[in-house]
Design an enzyme around this catalytic site. Structure first.
Site, mmCIF file in Angstrom:
data_model
loop_
_atom_site.group_PDB
_atom_site.id
_atom_site.type_symbol
_atom_site.label_atom_id
_atom_site.label_comp_id
_atom_site.label_asym_id
_atom_site.label_seq_id
_atom_site.Cartn_x
_atom_site.Cartn_y
_atom_site.Cartn_z
ATOM 1 N N LEU A 32 0.742 -1.132 0.068
ATOM 2 C CA LEU A 32 0.005 0.101 -0.203
ATOM 3 C C LEU A 32 0.912 1.188 -0.145
ATOM 4 O O LEU A 32 2.009 1.310 0.599
ATOM 5 C CB LEU A 32 -0.967 -0.048 1.171
ATOM 6 C CG LEU A 32 -1.764 -1.235 1.345
ATOM 7 C CD1 LEU A 32 -2.566 -1.176 2.355
ATOM 8 C CD2 LEU A 32 -2.603 -1.426 0.118
ATOM 9 N N HIS A 36 -3.337 4.308 -2.186
ATOM 10 C CA HIS A 36 -4.348 3.309 -1.702
ATOM 11 C C HIS A 36 -5.143 3.913 -0.415
ATOM 12 O O HIS A 36 -6.338 4.077 0.040
ATOM 13 C CB HIS A 36 -3.585 2.156 -1.026
ATOM 14 C CG HIS A 36 -3.145 1.183 -2.211
ATOM 15 N ND1 HIS A 36 -1.751 0.881 -2.419
ATOM 16 C CD2 HIS A 36 -3.794 0.450 -3.028
ATOM 17 C CE1 HIS A 36 -1.693 0.164 -3.300
ATOM 18 N NE2 HIS A 36 -2.828 -0.255 -3.927
#
Ligand code: PAF
Length: 284
Positions: A32, A36
């Protein structure tokens, strides 16, 4: 609260002392980054609880692609999601999504045929199949996807519409580094030199936006503007351009003239890393 599912137990959740309410879902493959987390922030605005899945979906990778080396920093991902206020995290194992005997796949919609669909046969079949399965597992009212994967967002939109899936799709803008590079889990493969070369993608998209703003509508000229920028700089720009095209933002059809509904899309390779990016020609 963060709940991670036991990969051995199909769809098991342990939810303690929490009002779930309306759920917004962010499907991811982990590794991530701020992009994100921006999806998570958008999801928080849309619902009471944010659910995130982390699953590196093998069926959307071709045998020649980077499935084995795809980064899987699960602990860092869980910390980031905890800090971002995620309510539920679903981290299934392969056998939970694809148990022995699994043989049902989704035939992707027509918008999946060009660009990524042409260059990555089977990719959207894998994406559609896993997304539908995740939608069935996670009781969400809305799912948030990033504009960075532009064609994927159209494909998922068509999947939901065509199969009357009871979920809304929200598309959140691409998050960029200060120098313009679109955030991507694959950026971490780039060496510092390659990262500089990777800036060609956003520069090419800005250049085509600028040509469009100045009145150019011929797509062959606009496409050539992108090609020129992608091959500019030292040492000659990106290593390979898979596509750099202006297309309709709703169906990805390419025609002779761009309109206010056009989008510019690029896929290019820097070293062994394949990057994609896009910008709407009229506003972003
Ligand atoms: O965009 C991604 O990360 C993946 O394609 C998705 C939607 C999580 C499906 O595996």
């Amino acid at each position: 609260m963060i709940v991670t599912a036991d990969p051995q137990a199909a769809h098991d959740w342990t939810i303690v002392n929490s009002r779930i309410g309306r759920v917004a879902f962010v499907p991811t493959m982990g590794a991530l980054h701020e992009g994100h987390l921006a999806l998570v922030q958008r999801a928080k605005e849309l619902a009471d609880t944010v659910a995130v899945s982390i699953f590196v979906n093998p069926t959307q990778f071709a045998p020649t692609e980077d499935l084995a080396r795809y980064p899987r920093p699960l602990d860092a991902d869980l910390s980031a999601l905890r800090a971002a206020g995620t309510g539920l995290v679903f981290t299934p194992g392969n056998e939970q999504i694809y148990p022995p005997g699994f043989s049902t796949f989704i035939e992707p919609p027509s918008v999946a045929q060009s660009l990524e669909g042409e260059l990555r046969p089977g990719h959207f079949r894998g994406v559609c199949t896993v997304v539908l399965k995740l939608f069935n597992i996670i009781p969400a009212a809305v799912a948030v996807f990033g504009q960075k994967d532009f064609q994927q967002s159209l494909v998922v939109g068509a999947l939901v519409r065509d199969l009357a899936l009871p979920i809304e799709i929200e598309i959140a803008p691409t998050v960029r580094e200060p120098d313009g590079l679109a955030m991507s889990s694959r950026n971490r493969y780039l060496t510092p030199e390659q990262r500089l070369v990777a800036l060609c993608l956003s520069k090419a998209l800005r250049a085509v936006q600028s040509s469009f703003a100045k009145g150019e509508r011929r797509t062959d000229i606009l496409n050539a503007v992108m090609q020129k920028e992608l091959h500019a700089g030292e040492p000659g720009g990106v290593d390979r351009v898979d596509y750099a095209v202006v297309a309709d933002r709703y169906n990805l059809e390419q025609s002779d003239l761009a309109t206010n509904q056009s989008v510019a899309l690029i896929a290019a390779r820097v070293g062994t890393t394949r990057l994609i990016d896009n910008m709407l020609l009229h506003g972003d």
